[in-house]
Motif scaffolding. Structure first.
Motif, mmCIF file in Angstrom:
data_model
loop_
_atom_site.group_PDB
_atom_site.id
_atom_site.type_symbol
_atom_site.label_atom_id
_atom_site.label_comp_id
_atom_site.label_asym_id
_atom_site.label_seq_id
_atom_site.Cartn_x
_atom_site.Cartn_y
_atom_site.Cartn_z
ATOM 1 N N TYR A 127 10.118 1.663 -9.695
ATOM 2 C CA TYR A 127 11.522 0.863 -9.653
ATOM 3 C C TYR A 127 12.110 0.912 -8.408
ATOM 4 C CZ TYR A 127 16.570 0.088 -10.648
ATOM 5 O OH TYR A 127 17.764 -0.538 -10.442
ATOM 6 N N VAL A 128 12.039 1.927 -7.704
ATOM 7 C CA VAL A 128 12.661 2.078 -6.423
ATOM 8 C C VAL A 128 12.217 1.195 -5.462
ATOM 9 C CG1 VAL A 128 12.950 3.694 -4.550
ATOM 10 C CG2 VAL A 128 13.538 4.397 -7.206
ATOM 11 N N TYR A 129 10.821 1.036 -5.592
ATOM 12 C CA TYR A 129 9.905 0.257 -4.629
ATOM 13 C C TYR A 129 10.096 -1.043 -5.105
ATOM 14 C CZ TYR A 129 7.523 3.899 -2.216
ATOM 15 O OH TYR A 129 6.987 5.136 -1.398
ATOM 16 N N ILE A 188 10.461 16.028 -5.959
ATOM 17 C CA ILE A 188 9.124 15.430 -5.861
ATOM 18 C C ILE A 188 9.208 13.987 -5.492
ATOM 19 C CG2 ILE A 188 7.076 14.400 -7.065
ATOM 20 C CD1 ILE A 188 7.589 16.961 -8.985
ATOM 21 N N MET A 189 10.110 13.261 -5.777
ATOM 22 C CA MET A 189 10.346 11.845 -5.316
ATOM 23 C C MET A 189 10.797 11.727 -3.949
ATOM 24 S SD MET A 189 11.312 9.409 -8.614
ATOM 25 C CE MET A 189 12.374 10.702 -9.725
ATOM 26 N N SER A 190 11.633 12.710 -3.668
ATOM 27 C CA SER A 190 12.454 12.479 -2.453
ATOM 28 C C SER A 190 10.985 12.825 -1.133
ATOM 29 C CB SER A 190 13.117 13.794 -2.062
ATOM 30 O OG SER A 190 14.601 13.589 -2.936
ATOM 31 N N SER A 191 10.174 13.460 -1.709
ATOM 32 C CA SER A 191 8.895 13.800 -0.825
ATOM 33 C C SER A 191 7.906 12.618 -0.604
ATOM 34 C CB SER A 191 8.220 15.006 -1.073
ATOM 35 O OG SER A 191 8.899 16.380 -0.990
ATOM 36 N N ALA A 192 8.112 12.101 -1.997
ATOM 37 C CA ALA A 192 6.922 10.906 -2.156
ATOM 38 C C ALA A 192 7.228 9.436 -1.580
ATOM 39 C CB ALA A 192 6.578 10.814 -3.703
ATOM 40 N N ILE A 193 8.776 9.200 -1.650
ATOM 41 C CA ILE A 193 9.012 7.923 -1.225
ATOM 42 C C ILE A 193 9.220 7.570 0.011
ATOM 43 C CG2 ILE A 193 11.157 6.208 -1.417
ATOM 44 C CD1 ILE A 193 11.862 7.584 -4.038
ATOM 45 N N ASN A 194 8.459 6.673 0.742
ATOM 46 C CA ASN A 194 8.561 6.150 2.079
ATOM 47 C C ASN A 194 8.803 4.818 2.159
ATOM 48 O OD1 ASN A 194 7.362 8.804 3.266
ATOM 49 N ND2 ASN A 194 5.566 8.414 1.770
ATOM 50 N N PRO A 195 9.334 4.340 3.304
ATOM 51 C CA PRO A 195 9.325 2.952 3.303
ATOM 52 C C PRO A 195 8.450 1.903 3.203
ATOM 53 C CG PRO A 195 10.433 4.179 5.196
ATOM 54 C CD PRO A 195 9.383 5.006 4.694
ATOM 55 N N TYR A 250 0.770 -1.178 -0.100
ATOM 56 C CA TYR A 250 -0.268 -0.065 -0.096
ATOM 57 C C TYR A 250 0.921 1.438 0.092
ATOM 58 C CZ TYR A 250 -3.466 -3.283 1.160
ATOM 59 O OH TYR A 250 -4.431 -4.330 0.871
ATOM 60 N N VAL A 251 2.143 1.297 0.600
ATOM 61 C CA VAL A 251 2.896 2.263 0.501
ATOM 62 C C VAL A 251 3.147 2.702 -1.044
ATOM 63 C CG1 VAL A 251 5.108 3.099 1.050
ATOM 64 C CG2 VAL A 251 4.051 1.574 2.731
ATOM 65 N N GLU A 252 3.546 1.789 -1.799
ATOM 66 C CA GLU A 252 3.805 2.445 -3.287
ATOM 67 C C GLU A 252 2.569 3.016 -3.822
ATOM 68 O OE1 GLU A 252 5.072 0.477 -7.582
ATOM 69 O OE2 GLU A 252 5.448 -0.833 -5.871
ATOM 70 N N GLN A 253 1.452 2.439 -3.481
ATOM 71 C CA GLN A 253 0.156 2.870 -4.216
ATOM 72 C C GLN A 253 -0.046 4.252 -3.591
ATOM 73 O OE1 GLN A 253 -2.985 -0.060 -3.001
ATOM 74 N NE2 GLN A 253 -1.932 -1.664 -3.890
ATOM 75 N N GLU A 254 0.273 4.469 -2.242
ATOM 76 C CA GLU A 254 -0.028 5.878 -1.801
ATOM 77 C C GLU A 254 0.848 6.695 -2.327
ATOM 78 O OE1 GLU A 254 -1.593 4.304 2.566
ATOM 79 O OE2 GLU A 254 0.096 5.371 2.353
ATOM 80 N N SER A 255 1.945 6.448 -2.464
ATOM 81 C CA SER A 255 3.104 7.369 -2.970
ATOM 82 C C SER A 255 2.855 7.649 -4.339
ATOM 83 C CB SER A 255 4.481 6.646 -2.858
ATOM 84 O OG SER A 255 4.912 6.423 -1.615
ATOM 85 N N ARG A 256 2.288 6.594 -5.365
ATOM 86 C CA ARG A 256 2.182 6.971 -6.784
ATOM 87 C C ARG A 256 0.751 7.853 -6.820
ATOM 88 N NH1 ARG A 256 2.322 1.881 -10.340
ATOM 89 N NH2 ARG A 256 2.274 3.593 -11.815
ATOM 90 N N GLN A 257 -0.109 7.641 -5.786
ATOM 91 C CA GLN A 257 -1.333 8.570 -5.830
ATOM 92 C C GLN A 257 -0.832 9.770 -5.430
ATOM 93 O OE1 GLN A 257 -4.409 7.531 -6.974
ATOM 94 N NE2 GLN A 257 -4.916 9.598 -6.996
ATOM 95 N N ASP A 258 -0.016 9.897 -4.482
ATOM 96 C CA ASP A 258 0.363 11.238 -4.192
ATOM 97 C C ASP A 258 0.962 12.115 -5.096
ATOM 98 O OD1 ASP A 258 1.361 10.377 -0.548
ATOM 99 O OD2 ASP A 258 -0.647 10.672 -1.421
ATOM 100 N N VAL A 259 1.858 11.479 -5.781
ATOM 101 C CA VAL A 259 2.623 11.872 -6.937
ATOM 102 C C VAL A 259 1.360 12.556 -8.028
ATOM 103 C CG1 VAL A 259 3.895 12.030 -9.043
ATOM 104 C CG2 VAL A 259 4.440 11.016 -6.708
ATOM 105 N N SER A 260 0.596 11.752 -8.445
ATOM 106 C CA SER A 260 -0.786 11.931 -9.463
ATOM 107 C C SER A 260 -1.458 13.239 -8.887
ATOM 108 C CB SER A 260 -1.425 10.643 -9.660
ATOM 109 O OG SER A 260 -0.842 9.800 -10.152
ATOM 110 N N ASP A 261 -1.875 13.268 -7.571
ATOM 111 C CA ASP A 261 -2.639 14.170 -7.007
ATOM 112 C C ASP A 261 -1.634 15.572 -7.102
ATOM 113 O OD1 ASP A 261 -4.582 12.359 -6.377
ATOM 114 O OD2 ASP A 261 -4.192 12.315 -4.243
ATOM 115 N N PHE A 262 -0.462 15.434 -6.728
ATOM 116 C CA PHE A 262 0.294 16.770 -6.873
ATOM 117 C C PHE A 262 0.491 17.220 -8.096
ATOM 118 C CE2 PHE A 262 3.715 19.369 -5.635
ATOM 119 C CZ PHE A 262 4.390 19.677 -6.719
#
Length: 706
Positions: free
Chosen positions: A158-160, A196-203, A85-97
């Motif tokens: 890729y990072v995830y 943007i990715m530094s803010s979006a990427i989480n463990p 779910y972390v990857e899904q949330e990060s990608r959704q956050d980027v889309s929303d941004f």
């Protein structure tokens, strides 16, 4: 007699050093003459065995076994599990941004200011972009934007896939930057993508505690008990007794209880005590840096400690430690100094007391538990109706602690345990009574600042407040408003709300000397109309010193006097300064003649009162003209900014976040004061409506009769 804090820094350091030396000497004297040293056991760690000791029976070495089990538990490496779910949330956050960014830039293309749009827009991602990055992205075609976003999403995917752990976020961001560097976008857009990715990427790899615990238990289960075999040698004659050997001798009940004059226990207790003194000194310096330069607090803490240690020494040979009122130490320190200091020193005194009082672990545990609860309970004695509940809590804690420890250490129940429990509980309540009853002495001798004292000063029937209300009603009302504003702000940022409210009540008491020279007390003629600007400014500025003089006369606490002295800082009396520059434009005007003498606020509480004082006067003046709360908010911003620019908040430890919180707090108070009210009908309109309603009702009655 009262102790002033007006010492030089060198004198304060000398005083603190003397107090520390005296405390150490008194502590060491009490330890060396206490019951523990006089009744110490023959065998000690570091001493030399006088005979050979062997195990009488097979025994499990619980200490060594437990050590092996801990080592086995610690040997388990971290185990992770994947969280999709972390990857899904990060990608959704980027889309929303980017959706939010596109919407904002569309408005920008339609002519709106980018700066104002950035202030209005609150992006979901906490990312900060440069102006050039916004411009570069805005210059992309719609297709390029889709491609740019898709590239970012691909790199995130890729990072995830590689996995991101709590301590691997920096590595993940570096990996993302490497992938970004291979793209064909401009450097500006690449930097934008990295931000943007530094803010979006989480463990997305989290510790699997369940699996790790299972693995630990499996490892522990593989550890076999360490067995001390019968007739196994523990220590031979002439060998030094190490901690491991001592633990085994104690486990096997081979320690002799005969008296000994060995100096090693004394040295050990001295070293541990010295280490504790060092730790406490570091704590005072690091956690409460300012208090170490307050002689009154240090003298008060020193006095409480010395009294406690001497009481311990005098009662050291009692067989029952429950009559020892050492819990008073935790209570007094909590209410006179602060809770954190009380909790830390409570453990410190418990250790010292253990050395003095027969080395009894039961005593140490009793004092730590009851002292901790007592320190916590004292925070609720700010109201008289709470003291009875605090007394009940102290009674209950002392009873339960004494009774429970007796069950454990004496391995059995007896009626005497209940008696000891009740006795300890009663002594706890007596300690509370002594503590509360002695507060006036501490307040008078050491200028202690207690919540109870502050609440007494906050009573509207207080002589000084009543005088302010009668002789300077405008100032009194102003002080109440400042208190409401300041208290709300202090609660929101975690400052001392009680001190702030009381300080606000008294901050302008200096105006009692010439009340009619201050606008809030004027009913018609303004005396300043007949004075030159210099004289007017001198009277206005003098109200600070007048306030200090009144505070000294009425023996107000030092904390209140600090707020009185600091609430204007070194601000400029703008009105009369401007008046002087116009009148004496050819001669020139020295700005220093129109500034308060200071000092600027040295605490958060003084700074809050300063801001509330300025804000209340300013907002009241504009709200009289029918302005809305938005205008008031703008004025509050300007006042805070003005204080910052003027250097008035340099020494008060308020952060920019605190100032923003304070601003919002002020606005909320003013919203409650100046909210819109329902428009009531005029009397003529009400009469007309009643007349019409009466005619309608009469018509209905006639229709019913027909």
């Amino acid at each position: 007699m009262s102790f002033s804090d007006n010492f030089s820094k060198k004198a304060i350091l000398i005083l603190n050093s003397v107090l520390m030396v005296v405390a150490v000497l008194v502590t060491f004297f009490s330890i060396t003459t206490g019951s523990y040293i006089r009744e110490k056991e023959n065998i000690q760690v570091g001493s030399v065995a006088t005979k050979k000791y062997v195990a009488p029976v097979d025994t499990v070495d619980t200490i060594a076994t437990e050590r092996l089990k801990e080592e086995a538990r610690d040997s388990v490496s971290p185990l992770y599990k994947h969280n999709p779910y972390v990857e899904q949330e990060s990608r959704q956050d980027v889309s929303d941004f980017f959706n939010e960014l596109d919407s904002m830039l569309l408005r920008y293309d339609n002519g709106e200011s980018l700066d104002s749009l950035l202030q209005e827009t609150s992006f979901k991602l906490p990312v900060v972009l440069t102006y050039s990055q916004y411009v570069s992205y805005n210059s992309l075609s719609q297709f390029d934007r889709y491609t740019f976003v898709d590239d970012i999403q691909s790199i995130i995917r890729y990072v995830y896939e590689q996995g991101v752990t709590d301590d691997g976020e920096d590595k993940a961001c570096e990996l993302a930057k490497e992938r970004i560097s291979t793209l064909s976008w401009s450097d500006t857009l690449k930097e934008m993508a990295s931000a943007i990715m530094s803010s979006a990427i989480n463990p997305n790899l989290v510790i699997d505690e369940e699996s790790m615990e299972a693995s630990r238990e499996r490892k522990v289960s593989e550890v076999s008990d360490v067995i001390i075999k019968k007739n196994q040698k523990i220590v031979d004659e002439g060998e030094v007794i190490t901690q491991d050997i001592y633990d085994r001798l104690e486990l096997l009940n081979l320690i002799d209880n005969e008296s000994s004059d060995n100096i090693l226990p004394i040295m050990g207790s001295f070293i541990v005590s010295a280490m504790i003194f060092i730790a406490v000194s570091i704590y005072l310096y690091s956690q409460k840096r300012q208090s170490i330069y307050k002689p009154s607090e240090m003298l008060m803490l020193f006095t409480i400690y010395i009294i406690t240690v001497l009481v311990l020494r005098l009662t050291a040979h009692m067989t029952n430690f429950s009559p020892i009122p050492t819990v008073i130490f935790a209570m007094l320190t909590s209410i006179l100094i602060d809770l954190n200091t009380a909790l830390v020193f409570n453990v410190f005194v418990a250790v010292i007391g253990t050395f003095i009082f027969n080395g009894d672990m039961q005593y140490a545990l009793y004092f730590v538990v009851t002292g901790t609860f007592s320190a916590l309970f004292m925070q609720y004695t700010d109201r008289r109706n709470r003291i009875i509940f605090v007394a009940f809590g102290v009674f209950l804690v002392n009873f339960i602690t004494r009774f429970s420890l007796a069950l454990f250490f004496e391995s059995g129940y007896s009626v005497n345990l209940l008696k000891d429990g009740y006795y300890s509980a009663i002594i706890g309540v007596v300690c509370l009574i002594i503590t509360i009853g002695s507060l006036p002495i501490w307040e008078a001798v050491f200028e202690a600042n207690t919540t109870i004292k502050l609440l007494e000063l906050a009573n509207p029937n207080n002589e000084l407040l009543r005088k302010l209300m009668i002789e300077a009603p405008g100032t009194y009302h102003h002080s109440l408003m400042v208190a409401n504003l300041a208290e709300r702000a202090s609660l929101d940022i975690g400052a001392n709300a009680t001190l702030v409210r009381v300080g606000a009540y008294y901050h302008d008491i200096g105006k009692l000397k010439y009340p009619m020279y201050f606008s809030e007390n004027q009913m018609g003629e303004n005396p300043h109309d007949n004075l030159d600007p210099y004289s007017s400014a001198k009277i206005i500025i003098q109200h600070i010193q007048n306030g200090i003089d009144i505070a000294n006369e009425k023996r107000l606490p030092k904390s209140i006097k600090s707020i009185i002295q600091e609430h204007q800082g070194t601000t400029l009396v703008k009105y009369f300064y401007f008046k002087a520059t116009k009148r004496y434009s050819d001669e020139g005007v020295d700005e220093a003649d129109f500034r308060y003498k200071g000092p600027i606020p040295e605490s958060r509480e003084s700074a809050i009162v300063m801001l509330a004082d300025s804000v209340e006067a300013g907002v009241r003046s504009i709200m009289k003209d029918g302005n809305d709360i938005g205008r008031a908010d703008e004025m509050i911003k300007n006042i805070i900014k003005d204080k910052l620019d003027d250097g008035q908040l340099n020494n008060c430890d308020l952060t920019m976040k605190d100032l923003e919180t304070i601003r919002h707090s002020f606005v909320k108070v003013f919203e409650g004061m100046y909210h819109q009210r329902v428009s009531y009908p005029k009397s003529e309109e009400l009469k007309e409506a009643s007349k019409h309603n009466k005619e309608v009702m009469e018509k209905k009655e006639k229709e019913k009769e027909k």
